[in-house]
Design a protein around this motif. Structure first.
Motif, PDB file in Angstrom:
ATOM      1  N   ASP A 111      17.001 -10.110   6.833  1.00  0.00           N
ATOM      2  CA  ASP A 111      17.446  -8.919   6.129  1.00  0.00           C
ATOM      3  C   ASP A 111      16.338  -7.883   6.067  1.00  0.00           C
ATOM      4  OD1 ASP A 111      19.857 -10.206   5.601  1.00  0.00           O
ATOM      5  OD2 ASP A 111      19.158 -10.988   3.666  1.00  0.00           O
ATOM      6  N   LEU A 112      16.739  -6.617   5.901  1.00  0.00           N
ATOM      7  CA  LEU A 112      15.758  -5.548   5.736  1.00  0.00           C
ATOM      8  C   LEU A 112      14.876  -5.797   4.522  1.00  0.00           C
ATOM      9  CD1 LEU A 112      14.704  -2.672   6.511  1.00  0.00           C
ATOM     10  CD2 LEU A 112      16.448  -1.767   4.956  1.00  0.00           C
ATOM     11  N   SER A 113      15.493  -6.176   3.402  1.00  0.00           N
ATOM     12  CA  SER A 113      14.736  -6.388   2.170  1.00  0.00           C
ATOM     13  C   SER A 113      13.870  -7.635   2.221  1.00  0.00           C
ATOM     14  CB  SER A 113      15.693  -6.485   0.971  1.00  0.00           C
ATOM     15  OG  SER A 113      16.614  -7.534   1.147  1.00  0.00           O
ATOM     16  N   GLN A 114      14.100  -8.508   3.189  1.00  0.00           N
ATOM     17  CA  GLN A 114      13.266  -9.692   3.374  1.00  0.00           C
ATOM     18  C   GLN A 114      12.129  -9.424   4.346  1.00  0.00           C
ATOM     19  OE1 GLN A 114      14.854 -12.928   5.761  1.00  0.00           O
ATOM     20  NE2 GLN A 114      13.972 -14.432   4.357  1.00  0.00           N
ATOM     21  N   VAL A 115      12.467  -8.837   5.487  1.00  0.00           N
ATOM     22  CA  VAL A 115      11.496  -8.646   6.559  1.00  0.00           C
ATOM     23  C   VAL A 115      10.527  -7.505   6.250  1.00  0.00           C
ATOM     24  CG1 VAL A 115      11.246  -7.942   8.975  1.00  0.00           C
ATOM     25  CG2 VAL A 115      12.991  -9.623   8.327  1.00  0.00           C
ATOM     26  N   TYR A 116      11.067  -6.390   5.773  1.00  0.00           N
ATOM     27  CA  TYR A 116      10.244  -5.186   5.625  1.00  0.00           C
ATOM     28  C   TYR A 116       9.064  -5.367   4.670  1.00  0.00           C
ATOM     29  CZ  TYR A 116       9.304  -0.174   5.778  1.00  0.00           C
ATOM     30  OH  TYR A 116       8.713   1.049   5.965  1.00  0.00           O
ATOM     31  N   PRO A 117       9.268  -5.909   3.444  1.00  0.00           N
ATOM     32  CA  PRO A 117       8.114  -6.082   2.557  1.00  0.00           C
ATOM     33  C   PRO A 117       7.037  -7.004   3.113  1.00  0.00           C
ATOM     34  CG  PRO A 117      10.165  -6.292   1.341  1.00  0.00           C
ATOM     35  CD  PRO A 117      10.526  -6.310   2.793  1.00  0.00           C
ATOM     36  N   ILE A 118       7.460  -8.051   3.813  1.00  0.00           N
ATOM     37  CA  ILE A 118       6.472  -9.002   4.331  1.00  0.00           C
ATOM     38  C   ILE A 118       5.636  -8.377   5.434  1.00  0.00           C
ATOM     39  CG2 ILE A 118       6.134 -11.241   5.438  1.00  0.00           C
ATOM     40  CD1 ILE A 118       8.825 -12.091   4.217  1.00  0.00           C
ATOM     41  N   MET A 119       6.291  -7.741   6.402  1.00  0.00           N
ATOM     42  CA  MET A 119       5.534  -7.187   7.525  1.00  0.00           C
ATOM     43  C   MET A 119       4.671  -6.008   7.081  1.00  0.00           C
ATOM     44  SD  MET A 119       8.353  -5.229   9.873  1.00  0.00           S
ATOM     45  CE  MET A 119       8.980  -3.597   9.456  1.00  0.00           C
ATOM     46  N   ARG A 120       5.148  -5.215   6.108  1.00  0.00           N
ATOM     47  CA  ARG A 120       4.343  -4.113   5.625  1.00  0.00           C
ATOM     48  C   ARG A 120       3.241  -4.602   4.694  1.00  0.00           C
ATOM     49  NH1 ARG A 120       4.670  -0.889   9.325  1.00  0.00           N
ATOM     50  NH2 ARG A 120       3.293   0.388   8.039  1.00  0.00           N
ATOM     51  N   GLY A 121       3.449  -5.749   4.030  1.00  0.00           N
ATOM     52  CA  GLY A 121       2.432  -6.274   3.133  1.00  0.00           C
ATOM     53  C   GLY A 121       1.284  -6.961   3.835  1.00  0.00           C
ATOM     54  N   THR A 122       1.537  -7.462   5.028  1.00  0.00           N
ATOM     55  CA  THR A 122       0.482  -8.143   5.776  1.00  0.00           C
ATOM     56  C   THR A 122      -0.605  -7.167   6.200  1.00  0.00           C
ATOM     57  OG1 THR A 122       2.136  -9.680   6.622  1.00  0.00           O
ATOM     58  CG2 THR A 122       0.024  -9.636   7.753  1.00  0.00           C
ATOM     59  N   SER A 123      -0.202  -5.957   6.561  1.00  0.00           N
ATOM     60  CA  SER A 123      -1.154  -4.974   7.068  1.00  0.00           C
ATOM     61  C   SER A 123      -2.220  -4.574   6.053  1.00  0.00           C
ATOM     62  CB  SER A 123      -0.401  -3.736   7.573  1.00  0.00           C
ATOM     63  OG  SER A 123      -1.291  -2.763   8.053  1.00  0.00           O
ATOM     64  N   PRO A 124      -1.872  -4.199   4.793  1.00  0.00           N
ATOM     65  CA  PRO A 124      -2.930  -3.827   3.855  1.00  0.00           C
ATOM     66  C   PRO A 124      -3.825  -4.983   3.458  1.00  0.00           C
ATOM     67  CG  PRO A 124      -0.815  -3.880   2.744  1.00  0.00           C
ATOM     68  CD  PRO A 124      -0.539  -3.986   4.214  1.00  0.00           C
ATOM     69  N   LEU A 125      -3.377  -6.188   3.678  1.00  0.00           N
ATOM     70  CA  LEU A 125      -4.233  -7.338   3.424  1.00  0.00           C
ATOM     71  C   LEU A 125      -5.290  -7.495   4.508  1.00  0.00           C
ATOM     72  CD1 LEU A 125      -4.797  -9.894   1.720  1.00  0.00           C
ATOM     73  CD2 LEU A 125      -3.157 -11.089   3.175  1.00  0.00           C
ATOM     74  N   LEU A 126      -4.892  -7.237   5.763  1.00  0.00           N
ATOM     75  CA  LEU A 126      -5.787  -7.464   6.895  1.00  0.00           C
ATOM     76  C   LEU A 126      -6.620  -6.247   7.285  1.00  0.00           C
ATOM     77  CD1 LEU A 126      -3.443  -9.536   9.258  1.00  0.00           C
ATOM     78  CD2 LEU A 126      -5.209 -10.386   7.706  1.00  0.00           C
ATOM     79  N   VAL A 127      -6.008  -5.047   7.224  1.00  0.00           N
ATOM     80  CA  VAL A 127      -6.690  -3.858   7.731  1.00  0.00           C
ATOM     81  C   VAL A 127      -7.995  -3.565   7.017  1.00  0.00           C
ATOM     82  CG1 VAL A 127      -6.520  -1.338   7.924  1.00  0.00           C
ATOM     83  CG2 VAL A 127      -4.678  -2.774   8.765  1.00  0.00           C
TER      84      VAL A 127
END
Length: 284
Positions: free
Chosen positions: A87-103
């Motif tokens: 789902d959008l509400s499942q996939v979107y937060p996870i993929m967008r949340g990974t970036s600020p953790l790693l960048v």
């Protein structure tokens, strides 16, 4: 951080959430994304031709550009797969949340950038908010089996985002933002071509969603172009987490457009993310 950089990165986050909404609503994700990349290529081609002479594609510049193309191609394939099974509400937060953790970690290590203590608190607030949002999305009834395919795919997408943000920052020393965007448009089409050809859904997707495809072709590269311009005005370690405000926009779209559940709780968590963004932007 300048006001212009802030405006550019917030606009980038909004446009990103819009074309992800279009992608989720599409019939065949591979075909839809292939056509949006084609539209983006055609739209930005004249501008690219004007900017081409300023490129320095010898030595490291060529390798950074090729690395960016590969990472963006992997990203687009994984993104289509994630939205096909999740789902959008499942996939979107996870993929967008990974970036600020790693960048921020990658930027500090490889780009020698720094964040203040307040900046790190802002990053933590954003990541915690997105994690809480994702955790609610994992809930299922006791009778329904839990599948981790979509969350794991979303994590892989987030890893690609973090990687190409760093590589793109380096590539911008050799090519203009629009040339970089055009190169990744071509790479994305090549990465999706085989999946599109064997899908058999080209005509159906084009007939059903040609308006969304046209808008997506402008919005998808246009949104990232805003981010690339912003990255020339401020440190990427600050900008990359701030771009995740798109998660908040995506939450509201899911609630009011897709009619998803748990709206009140998700809005409160979005406020936590917004607080992190403000702290990072003002004191990071």
């Amino acid at each position: 951080m300048t006001g212009l950089a802030l405006a550019l990165v917030l606009g980038s986050g909004f446009l990103h959430s819009v074309w992800n909404l279009y992608t989720k609503k599409s019939i065949n994700k591979n075909v839809f994304l292939w056509f949006t990349q084609l539209m983006g290529f055609l739209i930005f081609l004249p501008w690219t031709m004007m900017e081409w002479d300023s490129s320095r594609l010898s030595g490291p510049g060529l390798w950074f550009l090729l690395a960016s193309v590969v990472l963006h191609g992997l990203y687009i394939v994984l993104l289509a797969a994630a939205y096909t099974i999740g789902d959008l509400s499942q996939v979107y937060p996870i993929m967008r949340g990974t970036s600020p953790l790693l960048v921020p970690l990658l930027a500090v290590i490889f780009l020698h950038e720094r964040l203040s203590a307040a900046g790190w608190l802002g990053v933590i607030a954003i990541v915690l908010g997105i994690v809480f949002m994702s955790d609610m999305n994992f809930r299922r009834s006791r009778q329904a089996p839990v599948s981790y395919k979509a969350p794991l795919m979303a994590l892989a997408v987030g890893g690609c985002i973090a990687s190409y943000i760093i590589v793109d920052k380096l590539a911008l020393s050799y090519v203009s933002p629009v040339v970089l965007i055009e190169a990744t448009n071509i790479g994305n089409m090549l990465a999706l071509s085989w999946l599109v050809l064997k899908s058999g859904g080209i005509r159906l997707e084009l007939n059903s969603n040609w308006k969304s495809i046209t808008l997506g072709g402008l919005i998808a590269p246009g949104g990232y172009l805003l981010f690339l311009f912003a990255s020339s005005l401020a440190p990427v370690a600050q900008l990359a987490p701030m771009r995740e405000i798109g998660t908040v926009f995506g939450t509201f779209m899911g609630i009011f457009i897709l009619r998803e559940k748990q709206g009140v709780r998700r809005i409160f968590i979005s406020l936590l993310i917004t607080l992190g963004v403000i702290v990072l932007g003002l004191w990071g």
